[in-house]
Design an enzyme around this catalytic site. Structure first.
Site, PDB file in Angstrom:
ATOM      1  N   ASP A 121      17.525  -4.088  12.587  1.00  0.00           N
ATOM      2  CA  ASP A 121      17.912  -5.581  12.643  1.00  0.00           C
ATOM      3  C   ASP A 121      18.816  -6.054  11.447  1.00  0.00           C
ATOM      4  OD1 ASP A 121      16.767  -6.479  15.179  1.00  0.00           O
ATOM      5  OD2 ASP A 121      15.071  -6.522  14.161  1.00  0.00           O
ATOM      6  N   ASP A 182      19.539  -4.815  22.544  1.00  0.00           N
ATOM      7  CA  ASP A 182      19.808  -5.658  21.151  1.00  0.00           C
ATOM      8  C   ASP A 182      20.811  -5.246  20.034  1.00  0.00           C
ATOM      9  OD1 ASP A 182      17.372  -5.823  22.743  1.00  0.00           O
ATOM     10  OD2 ASP A 182      16.563  -7.334  21.172  1.00  0.00           O
TER      11      ASP A 182
HETATM   12  N1  GLY Z   1      16.288  -9.123  19.316  1.00  0.00           N
HETATM   13  C1  GLY Z   1      14.931  -9.629  19.644  1.00  0.00           C
HETATM   14  C2  GLY Z   1      15.006 -10.735  20.833  1.00  0.00           C
HETATM   15  O1  GLY Z   1      16.032 -10.895  21.277  1.00  0.00           O
HETATM   16  O2  GLY Z   1      14.134 -11.209  21.003  1.00  0.00           O
END
Ligand code: GLY
Length: 407
Positions: A121, A182
């Site tokens: 992330d 993501d």
């Molecule tokens: N990247 C995690 C979410 O969108 O919840």
């Protein structure tokens, strides 16, 4: 009110199946472009007023609301970039230097995370906070930290499978072959690193990961699963799965939105037409699935869809991606769709009627599958709502903050 739905806002808010109401109801489009701009200005004013009231009392990183009040992550989790990012955007819109000071203090708290290799992330964490911080202030410390974060992120690249591993500490077996849609949003940090350092390896890894995502995630109809698993040792594909969507064969709307935005960004950074085609296929699927109320259902292919709970954050992310896509693909229909979505968020999802609420936007869903966070506010919902509105109202300033250039 411009773009107002001809049922009361209350009805839409209190009806879980908002789509069912709206689908049978006439939607009055914004009477003119001027009305649309007024709606966006009014929302940006509302956001700034709310942030002025709430920000001084914010102690860590807002993560999710409980009964309309923020609850916090101390180290920032995956969401720590959005609070400083929102404050940067508020400073751009309002010119109020107090937001700048607060943005820097909040971004600073992410400093220990730049060396972390525990998950993927780092783009979410360091782009809206440190990259933007560097672009807006010129302070070298933000640029250097963002470069360190990119160096941490590429350690998660699996050469055999040509993917960036999403979850699990390096050297541990759990989730070692797990890829999620993501991650497309974390790639721009790598593009930034290549541009700044002159070293192509960051962008090469980003391009390679995006090609893998296109190959294994995007179905013939343009929809995507949340997760795809590989054998981490051989790089062989195993198959789709989900964590936040309904099932491996469904289409979690926020994941789809991350893909639309992420593939469009990767097209701008690499010039590879595959990424433009992919962004368009994903956008076309999501727009076909969007109900007339213009707020995405949490999963486009869940059994109760489209008559299921909404995720306003998916709408905000998707609108930003569509505004970008309209420009690079030279297709005004994507911009028109983005304006419709943003207008719907402004008209039916704001917290404006509540005296308790600390966030800007309601009607978000964190993880419906885990029954964790339904009808909540989310920091990424607020951040991308503001980004989307400012992409329309102040495109030059937004370009300065997040770099909308193409190669
Ligand atoms: N990247 C995690 C979410 O969108 O919840």
């Amino acid at each position: 009110m411009a773009g107002m739905v001809s049922v009361s806002r209350r009805t839409l808010l209190t009806t879980a199946a908002g789509a069912a109401v709206a689908a049978t109801t006439t939607i009055t489009p914004a009477a003119s472009a001027a009305d649309g701009l007024r709606t966006f200005r009014r929302t940006a004013d509302y956001a700034v007023t709310k942030l002025r009231a709430v920000a001084p009392g914010v102690t860590a990183f807002p993560e999710i609301t409980r009964f309309e009040k923020w609850t916090y992550s101390q180290n920032g989790g995956w969401i720590g970039g959005f609070w400083p990012g929102t404050l940067w955007l508020a400073s751009i819109y309002s010119g109020d230097t107090r937001f700048r000071t607060l943005a820097m203090a909040s971004a600073e708290k992410l400093a220990p995370r730049q060396y972390e290799t525990r998950d993927h992330d780092l783009g979410f964490l360091f782009y809206p906070s440190w990259v933007t911080g560097w672009r807006l202030t010129g302070d070298e410390k933000w640029r250097a930290g963002a470069l360190n974060a990119a160096a941490s992120l590429i350690q998660r690249y699996n050469e055999k499978g040509r993917f960036i591993r999403a979850w699990g500490a390096l050297g541990t077996p759990g989730n070692a072959g797990r890829v999620i849609v993501d991650t497309m949003m974390n790639l721009d940090l790598l593009a930034f690193a290549s541009k700044q350092s002159g070293d192509r390896k960051y962008l090469d890894i980003a391009v390679s990961h995006a090609k893998t995502t296109e190959r294994v995630f995007v179905r013939p109809d343009g929809s995507t699963p949340h997760v795809f698993d590989f054998d981490p040792d051989t790089g062989a594909g195993i198959g789709p799965d989900t964590v936040q969507g309904y099932s491996p064969t469904s289409c979690w709307s926020r994941g789809q939105a991350w893909g639309i935005y992420g593939f469009t960004t990767m097209y701008r950074r690499s010039g590879d037409p595959l990424f433009l085609r992919t962004a368009r296929r994903m956008a076309d699927f999501a727009l076909r699935a969007l109900t007339p109320d213009n707020v995405p259902v949490w999963d486009y292919l869940a059994p109760q869809a489209p008559y299921d709970i909404k995720d306003s954050s998916a709408g905000a992310v998707m609108a930003c991606g569509l505004l970008d896509l309209a420009k690079v693909a030279n297709r005004p229909q994507y911009r028109e769709a983005a304006i419709r979505i943003l207008t719907a968020l402004c008209d039916t999802c704001l917290t404006a009627n509540s005296t308790r609420a600390e966030a800007i936007m309601a009607r978000g869903t964190r993880n419906r599958r885990a029954e964790d966070g339904v009808e909540v506010s989310l920091p990424y919902g607020d951040y991308y709502l503001l980004e989307g509105i400012l992409r329309v109202l102040m495109p030059r300033e937004i370009d300065r903050a997040i770099d909308l250039s193409s190669v």
